[in-house]
Structure formats: structure tokens, C-alpha cells
Design a protein around this motif. Structure first.
Motif, mmCIF file in Angstrom:
data_model
loop_
_atom_site.group_PDB
_atom_site.id
_atom_site.type_symbol
_atom_site.label_atom_id
_atom_site.label_comp_id
_atom_site.label_asym_id
_atom_site.label_seq_id
_atom_site.Cartn_x
_atom_site.Cartn_y
_atom_site.Cartn_z
ATOM 1 N N TYR A 152 63.747 -128.159 46.546
ATOM 2 C CA TYR A 152 62.940 -126.925 46.579
ATOM 3 C C TYR A 152 62.426 -126.549 47.971
ATOM 4 O O TYR A 152 61.766 -125.527 48.122
ATOM 5 C CB TYR A 152 61.717 -127.076 45.665
ATOM 6 N N LYS A 158 54.239 -126.048 44.450
ATOM 7 C CA LYS A 158 55.161 -126.421 43.368
ATOM 8 C C LYS A 158 54.360 -127.061 42.248
ATOM 9 O O LYS A 158 53.356 -127.746 42.483
ATOM 10 C CB LYS A 158 56.230 -127.398 43.874
ATOM 11 N N LYS A 159 54.818 -126.851 41.009
ATOM 12 C CA LYS A 159 54.079 -127.353 39.847
ATOM 13 C C LYS A 159 54.837 -128.523 39.236
ATOM 14 O O LYS A 159 55.991 -128.344 38.798
ATOM 15 C CB LYS A 159 53.912 -126.233 38.832
ATOM 16 N N CYS A 217 55.329 -125.986 34.294
ATOM 17 C CA CYS A 217 55.811 -126.687 35.501
ATOM 18 C C CYS A 217 57.165 -126.175 36.004
ATOM 19 O O CYS A 217 57.912 -125.515 35.288
ATOM 20 C CB CYS A 217 55.902 -128.192 35.236
ATOM 21 N N ASP A 218 57.462 -126.533 37.276
ATOM 22 C CA ASP A 218 58.814 -126.368 37.835
ATOM 23 C C ASP A 218 59.614 -127.657 37.627
ATOM 24 O O ASP A 218 60.834 -127.631 37.506
ATOM 25 C CB ASP A 218 58.738 -126.107 39.348
ATOM 26 N N ILE A 219 58.893 -128.777 37.661
ATOM 27 C CA ILE A 219 59.527 -130.104 37.623
ATOM 28 C C ILE A 219 58.745 -130.971 36.633
ATOM 29 O O ILE A 219 57.506 -130.997 36.691
ATOM 30 C CB ILE A 219 59.458 -130.775 39.019
ATOM 31 N N LYS A 257 62.026 -120.681 31.645
ATOM 32 C CA LYS A 257 62.736 -120.877 32.930
ATOM 33 C C LYS A 257 63.259 -122.318 32.982
ATOM 34 O O LYS A 257 62.737 -123.194 32.271
ATOM 35 C CB LYS A 257 61.799 -120.598 34.112
ATOM 36 N N VAL A 259 63.679 -126.074 33.995
ATOM 37 C CA VAL A 259 62.764 -127.101 34.527
ATOM 38 C C VAL A 259 63.618 -128.271 35.022
ATOM 39 O O VAL A 259 64.547 -128.704 34.338
ATOM 40 C CB VAL A 259 61.789 -127.576 33.422
ATOM 41 N N THR A 260 63.316 -128.750 36.240
ATOM 42 C CA THR A 260 64.028 -129.917 36.782
ATOM 43 C C THR A 260 63.427 -131.179 36.175
ATOM 44 O O THR A 260 62.207 -131.321 36.087
ATOM 45 C CB THR A 260 63.881 -129.938 38.321
ATOM 46 N N GLN A 282 70.259 -130.393 34.994
ATOM 47 C CA GLN A 282 68.833 -130.201 35.299
ATOM 48 C C GLN A 282 68.166 -131.486 35.777
ATOM 49 O O GLN A 282 67.085 -131.444 36.348
ATOM 50 C CB GLN A 282 68.090 -129.663 34.057
#
Ligand code: CP
Length: 311
Positions: A152, A158-159, A217-219, A257, A259-260, A282
Motif C-alpha cells: 500500500y 491505513k486501517k 478495515c483495509d487489511i 471492498k 480486504v487484504t 487477497q
């Protein structure tokens, strides 16, 4: 290149943001080295490192050993099960005996929280904490943050949701310290019984809803339930844990969306994540393992450089 502010790596809580930047920049250079056909540099030639593992490990032990060998260090390995610890020798006596064989640095995993700090105060050597009980696992947090940075860019804003057995997890505590230093937002998620009281005082959000955490979250860093550190039952059954806190592809596909997915390993496939999730695009779980070698090379090199031991 900047020097680290510390003489040992005992925990992320002793590092500054600048230290982490220095470790990441050094790891970038070593990552380039380990992708060359000749993966070795002479930086720790004539340095001897002892890897002392008083608790089981696959990734951390092999990753440190490989990092030391890529830096041309001499390496000795010790595991408690086959040592004289079982005959009653103390930790300090054991380590002092090893150091008298002209060992320069010690990497130690130990089941007792605080063991690495204790050792650094009682023996004359550079100490690297490879995990001390439910306290800290600093190189894991560094490789986790480095892997997020790789995917990223900057971690600021970042979340990251840390999901599972937060109460017994050294990975969770080190990740919280590291991610907060790097100005990421952190949420912990799990059953009420596996989230420490007052964890919000570390500046993290708390949720007991997996779907809410994943939507936020993003991750998501999915932690293993650490049965070996649990003296009582913290949830009714594994089946119910999986129903509430296990991630499968159906749940990931329902989110608004992508999520990693991260995991420090070892994975219990079908519990915290399904096989399909672990092996999906992912997941960056094997990137984390790959980055662990470069991060550990950087930590070894920077600590040795501070004592003017490297080439
Ligand atoms: N992530 C981690 O610490 O794995 P090991 O216990 O296999 O070293």
C-alpha cells in the motif's frame, strides 16, 4: 545510514518511528540482495550468532538462521528440549556458557514474558527477542508492517483489523505498537473473553463483530487461537468460534471492498481462515514470510553496526 536508538531488539515499545524507517530502508537493500542469484553478503563475516529457542518455532527460527547465513555470520542453534536446561541450569548460566564460546549476538524465543529484557540486563551480548510469551514479537510486527508498506505504500491512515485471540498474542501487542507508531488506525476484534480489558488505552478501536471489523478495515490480520496459553475455556467450542470469527470467501465476497488478509502463521486452516482464503489472491501470507528474512537481516546488521561489529 542512521543508527538505531537501541542496543538490543527487545520489543517494538522501545523503538522510535525513525528506527522503524531505518530498519525498512535497510530491509529494502537486503531484499534486493536475496533476490540476486548470489544471495549472500559479507556484512556479518566473523560474527557468531546463537539462536536460542526455548519454545517451538518454524518460521522465526528458520528465517533468523537464513538471515544470519545470508549475512555470512557463523550460526549455532539451541533448542531447550535437547539442552541441559532440563537438568536445572538457569537461563543466565546457559547463555553465559554459550557466550564464553565467543558468541556475539543472541536471538531468543522464550515462553516467559520479559525473558529478553531480563537477559539483556544480565549478560554481555546483543539480544534480539524472537517472541517472549504473550508479551512481544518485534520482528513479526516489523515484517507485517513492511508487507503492508510493500502493498500500500505509506501506512499512515491505513486501517488494520487484528482479529482473534488478542489476549494471548505477542503478535497483537507488537503490531499495535508498530502500526500506531506508523500512524495507521488499528481495530482489535474477537470474543469478549479474548480481548484484554482496557486495550482501548493503547489507542485501538474494539469490535466483537467480524463483519463490522472487515467492513471497516483495509487489511485483516487473522490470529490463531493460542490453545497452548489458555488455562480455561474462553469460548464454548471451536465450531462456534469459526461461525463468529472465521473468515471464508463467501464473507469476503459480501464486503463492499476487497480486504487484504494477513496471518503470522501457523495457520489453523478452517478455523481463523479457510484454505480457500489462505490460498487466495487477497492473502499476502507468503509475502510476509518472504519479507521476514530481509527484515531480520536488517535488524541483525543494524544492531551489529551499532557495536561496530559488521563489515
Ligand atoms: N509467526 C511465528 O512466530 O511463527 P513461528 O512460531 O513458526 O516462528
Amino acid at each position: 545510514m542512521s543508527e538505531l536508538s537501541v542496543d538490543h531488539l527487545l520489543g517494538i515499545k522501545y523503538l522510535t518511528k525513525e528506527d522503524i524507517g531505518t530498519i525498512f530502508q535497510t530491509a529494502d537493500q537486503f531484499k534486493e540482495v536475496i533476490n540476486r542469484p548470489i544471495k549472500k553478503v559479507p556484512s556479518l563475516r566473523d560474527i557468531t550468532v546463537a539462536n536460542l529457542f526455548f519454545e517451538n518455532s518454524t518460521r522465526t527460527r528458520l528465517s533468523f538462521e537464513l538471515a544470519e547465513k545470508r549475512l555470512s555470520a557463523d550460526v549455532i542453534n539451541f533448542s531447550a528440549s535437547s539442552s541441559s536446561v532440563s537438568k536445572g541450569e538457569t537461563l543466565v548460566d546457559t547463555v553465559n556458557n554459550i557466550l564464553s564460546m565467543k558468541v556475539d549476538m543472541v536471538v531468543m524465543r522464550h515462553p516467559n514474558p520479559g525473558a529478553a529484557v531480563f537477559l539483556s540486563q544480565n549478560v554481555e551480548s546483543i539480544i534480539i527477542n524472537a517472541g517472549d510469551g504473550a508479551h512481544e514479537h518485534p520482528t513479526q510486527a516489523l515484517l507485517d508492517a513492511y508487507s503492508i508498506r510493500e502493498k500500500y505504500g505509506d501506512l499512515k491512515g491505513k486501517k488494520i483489523a487484528i482479529v482473534g485471540d488478542i489476549l494471548h498474542s505477542r503478535v497483537a501487542l507488537s503490531n499495535i505498537f508498530c502500526l500506531k507508531l506508523l500512524e495507521a488506525e488499528v481495530m482489535v476484534c474477537g470474543p469478549t473473553t479474548l480481548i484484554p480489558k482496557h486495550i482501548d488505552s493503547l489507542g485501538v478501536k474494539v469490535s466483537h463483530s467480524l463483519r463490522e471489523a472487515l467492513e471497516w478495515c483495509d487489511i485483516a490480520n487473522m490470529l490463531r487461537v493460542q490453545h497452548e496459553r489458555q488455562d480455561i475455556k474462553y469460548f464454548p467450542s471451536i465450531r462456534e468460534y469459526v461461525q463468529q470469527f472465521g473468515v471464508d470467501m463467501k464473507l469476503l465476497n459480501e464486503l463492499s471492498k476487497p480486504v487484504t488478509i494477513m496471518h503470522p502463521g501457523p495457520i489453523n486452516r478452517g478455523v481463523e481462515i479457510t484454505s480457500e482464503v489462505a490460498d487466495s489472491d487477497q492473502a499476502i501470507i507468503l509475502n510476509q514470510v518472504e519479507n521476514g528474512v530481509a527484515i531480520r537481516m536488517a535488524v541483525l546488521y543494524l544492531l551489529a553496526s551499532k557495536r561496530k561489529m559488521s563489515f
